[in-house]
Design a protein around this motif. Structure first.
Motif, PDB file in Angstrom:
ATOM      1  N   LEU A  52       1.023  -1.360  -0.184  1.00 15.69           N
ATOM      2  CA  LEU A  52       0.049  -0.004   0.399  1.00 15.69           C
ATOM      3  C   LEU A  52       0.598   1.487  -0.227  1.00 15.69           C
ATOM      4  N   LEU A  53       0.181   2.016  -0.768  1.00 15.93           N
ATOM      5  CA  LEU A  53       1.130   3.802  -0.376  1.00 15.93           C
ATOM      6  C   LEU A  53       0.642   3.301   1.267  1.00 15.93           C
ATOM      7  N   ASP A  54       1.703   3.883   1.705  1.00 16.11           N
ATOM      8  CA  ASP A  54       2.413   3.926   2.733  1.00 16.11           C
ATOM      9  C   ASP A  54       2.122   5.766   3.700  1.00 16.11           C
ATOM     10  N   ARG A  55       0.649   6.037   3.069  1.00 15.96           N
ATOM     11  CA  ARG A  55       0.194   7.140   3.821  1.00 15.96           C
ATOM     12  C   ARG A  55      -1.604   7.433   3.799  1.00 15.96           C
ATOM     13  N   CYS A  56      -2.066   7.567   4.892  1.00 19.01           N
ATOM     14  CA  CYS A  56      -2.717   7.632   5.447  1.00 19.01           C
ATOM     15  C   CYS A  56      -3.599   8.813   4.024  1.00 19.01           C
ATOM     16  N   PRO A  57      -4.417   8.220   3.455  1.00 14.89           N
ATOM     17  CA  PRO A  57      -5.357   9.671   2.451  1.00 14.89           C
ATOM     18  C   PRO A  57      -6.555  11.176   3.730  1.00 14.89           C
ATOM     19  N   HIS A  58      -6.464  10.280   4.446  1.00 13.64           N
ATOM     20  CA  HIS A  58      -7.679  11.218   5.462  1.00 13.64           C
ATOM     21  C   HIS A  58      -6.328  12.289   6.452  1.00 13.64           C
ATOM     22  N   SER A  59      -5.479  12.134   6.710  1.00 18.47           N
ATOM     23  CA  SER A  59      -4.662  13.211   6.901  1.00 18.47           C
ATOM     24  C   SER A  59      -3.030  13.188   6.544  1.00 18.47           C
ATOM     25  N   GLY A  60      -2.637  12.156   5.489  1.00 20.55           N
ATOM     26  CA  GLY A  60      -1.276  11.550   5.228  1.00 20.55           C
ATOM     27  C   GLY A  60      -0.485  10.803   6.327  1.00 20.55           C
ATOM     28  N   GLU A  81      -9.792   2.486   8.762  1.00 23.34           N
ATOM     29  CA  GLU A  81      -9.141   0.918   8.692  1.00 23.34           C
ATOM     30  C   GLU A  81      -8.926   0.770   7.178  1.00 23.34           C
ATOM     31  N   PHE A  82      -8.016   0.413   6.784  1.00 24.50           N
ATOM     32  CA  PHE A  82      -7.658   0.170   5.598  1.00 24.50           C
ATOM     33  C   PHE A  82      -7.280  -1.527   5.034  1.00 24.50           C
ATOM     34  N   ASP A  83      -8.089  -2.171   4.366  1.00 21.97           N
ATOM     35  CA  ASP A  83      -7.773  -4.117   3.927  1.00 21.97           C
ATOM     36  C   ASP A  83      -6.604  -3.320   3.106  1.00 21.97           C
ATOM     37  N   ILE A  84      -5.606  -4.478   3.789  1.00 24.34           N
ATOM     38  CA  ILE A  84      -4.182  -4.392   3.086  1.00 24.34           C
ATOM     39  C   ILE A  84      -3.834  -5.069   1.875  1.00 24.34           C
ATOM     40  N   ARG A  85      -4.916  -5.813   1.484  1.00 24.69           N
ATOM     41  CA  ARG A  85      -5.200  -6.580   0.094  1.00 24.69           C
ATOM     42  C   ARG A  85      -5.612  -6.026  -0.655  1.00 24.69           C
ATOM     43  N   SER A  86      -6.279  -4.735  -0.853  1.00 22.71           N
ATOM     44  CA  SER A  86      -6.738  -3.576  -1.807  1.00 22.71           C
ATOM     45  C   SER A  86      -6.874  -2.011  -1.405  1.00 22.71           C
ATOM     46  N   GLY A  87      -6.732  -1.547  -0.299  1.00 25.88           N
ATOM     47  CA  GLY A  87      -6.708  -0.974   0.000  1.00 25.88           C
ATOM     48  C   GLY A  87      -7.825  -0.260   0.390  1.00 25.88           C
ATOM     49  N   GLN A  88      -8.662  -0.935   0.166  1.00 22.77           N
ATOM     50  CA  GLN A  88     -10.276  -0.347   0.767  1.00 22.77           C
ATOM     51  C   GLN A  88     -10.402   0.345   2.072  1.00 22.77           C
ATOM     52  N   PRO A 130     -16.156   3.159   2.985  1.00 23.07           N
ATOM     53  CA  PRO A 130     -15.688   2.020   1.533  1.00 23.07           C
ATOM     54  C   PRO A 130     -16.288   2.459   0.184  1.00 23.07           C
ATOM     55  N   GLN A 131     -17.112   3.709   0.531  1.00 23.39           N
ATOM     56  CA  GLN A 131     -17.782   4.510  -1.121  1.00 23.39           C
ATOM     57  C   GLN A 131     -16.918   5.406  -2.034  1.00 23.39           C
ATOM     58  N   SER A 132     -16.236   6.092  -1.266  1.00 27.40           N
ATOM     59  CA  SER A 132     -15.611   6.796  -1.425  1.00 27.40           C
ATOM     60  C   SER A 132     -13.424   7.053  -0.965  1.00 27.40           C
ATOM     61  N   VAL A 133     -13.228   6.156   0.327  1.00 27.17           N
ATOM     62  CA  VAL A 133     -12.098   6.103   0.170  1.00 27.17           C
ATOM     63  C   VAL A 133     -11.381   5.193   0.081  1.00 27.17           C
ATOM     64  N   LYS A 134     -10.219   4.959  -0.473  1.00 26.79           N
ATOM     65  CA  LYS A 134      -9.032   3.956  -0.974  1.00 26.79           C
ATOM     66  C   LYS A 134      -7.443   4.595  -0.907  1.00 26.79           C
ATOM     67  N   THR A 135      -7.164   4.090   0.037  1.00 27.93           N
ATOM     68  CA  THR A 135      -5.517   3.939  -0.097  1.00 27.93           C
ATOM     69  C   THR A 135      -5.350   3.624  -1.452  1.00 27.93           C
ATOM     70  N   ARG A 136      -4.124   3.959  -2.197  1.00 28.02           N
ATOM     71  CA  ARG A 136      -4.068   3.491  -3.391  1.00 28.02           C
ATOM     72  C   ARG A 136      -2.517   1.893  -3.090  1.00 28.02           C
ATOM     73  N   SER A 137      -2.550   0.813  -3.639  1.00 24.47           N
ATOM     74  CA  SER A 137      -2.579  -0.905  -3.623  1.00 24.47           C
ATOM     75  C   SER A 137      -1.533  -0.554  -4.582  1.00 24.47           C
ATOM     76  N   TYR A 138      -0.494  -1.872  -4.728  1.00 24.40           N
ATOM     77  CA  TYR A 138       0.014  -2.444  -5.305  1.00 24.40           C
ATOM     78  C   TYR A 138       0.115  -3.364  -5.983  1.00 24.40           C
ATOM     79  N   ASP A 139       0.665  -4.093  -6.909  1.00 26.43           N
ATOM     80  CA  ASP A 139       1.041  -4.896  -6.902  1.00 26.43           C
ATOM     81  C   ASP A 139       2.200  -5.782  -6.576  1.00 26.43           C
ATOM     82  N   VAL A 140       2.512  -7.147  -5.666  1.00 26.78           N
ATOM     83  CA  VAL A 140       3.556  -7.549  -5.313  1.00 26.78           C
ATOM     84  C   VAL A 140       3.613  -8.869  -5.587  1.00 26.78           C
ATOM     85  N   LYS A 141       4.689  -9.496  -6.257  1.00 27.74           N
ATOM     86  CA  LYS A 141       4.708 -11.031  -6.677  1.00 27.74           C
ATOM     87  C   LYS A 141       6.340 -11.247  -6.315  1.00 27.74           C
TER      88      LYS A 141
END
Length: 137
Positions: free
Chosen positions: A39-47, A84-91, A96-107
Motif C-alpha cells: 500500500l501507499l504508506d500514507r493515510c488519505p485522510h491526514s497523511g 481502517e484499510f484492507d491490506i489486500r486492496s487498500g479499501q 468504503p464508497q469514497s475512500v481508498k489508499t493506493r495498492s500495488y501488485d506484489v509478486k
C-alpha cells in the motif's frame, strides 16, 4: 510497468511489514501467511504513515451479543485517527464508497526469473576535477 526488487522473502516475517521508498513514493509491504501486499504508506485522510498503524481484523455482529472476529492481521489502522484499510486492496472501512489508499501488485519471483530481464541500467557520467568526484544526473 517497472519492477522494483525490494528484498528477499526472509526480510519480512509472517505478520510483519516493511516500510520503504520506491521511486520517491513511501510504500509499506505486508506479509500475511506468505502472501505479500503493498500500500501507499500514507493515510488519505491526514497523511499519517500506515506502516506505524496496528494490524487488526474485522469484528462483525449479526445480532445483539453475537460477535465474530475475522480477517485477523489483514486490516491496518491509521495511527492518528484509526481509519481502517484492507491490506489486500487498500479499501477503507470508514467510508468504503469514497475512500481508498493506493495498492500495488506484489509478486514473489525466483532469482532465475529475475535474471532474464529485460533490464536497463541507469548510467551516469563521472569525472575527476581537481581531486573532486563529480556525478552528473
Amino acid at each position: 510497468m517497472a519492477k522494483h526488487i525490494i528484498g528477499s522473502v526472509g526480510d519480512i516475517p509472517n505478520g510483519g511489514r516493511l516500510a520503504l521508498v520506491v521511486k520517491g513514493r513511501p510504500i509499506v509491504v505486508f506479509n500475511r501467511d506468505g502472501q505479500y501486499f503493498a500500500l501507499l504508506d500514507r493515510c488519505p485522510h491526514s497523511g499519517a504513515k500506515l506502516s506505524l498503524g496496528l494490524l487488526t481484523g474485522i469484528l462483525q455482529s449479526n445480532a445483539p451479543g453475537c460477535f465474530r472476529y475475522s480477517r485477523e492481521g489483514e486490516i491496518i489502522k491509521c495511527p492518528w485517527h484509526g481509519w481502517e484499510f484492507d491490506i489486500r486492496s487498500g479499501q477503507s472501512y470508514c467510508s468504503p464508497q469514497s475512500v481508498k489508499t493506493r495498492s500495488y501488485d506484489v509478486k514473489v519471483q525466483s532469482g532465475a526469473e529475475l535474471e532474464n530481464g529485460p533490464y536497463v541500467a541507469d548510467t551516469f557520467s563521472v569525472s575527476v576535477e581537481s581531486e573532486y568526484i563529480v556525478l552528473e544526473m
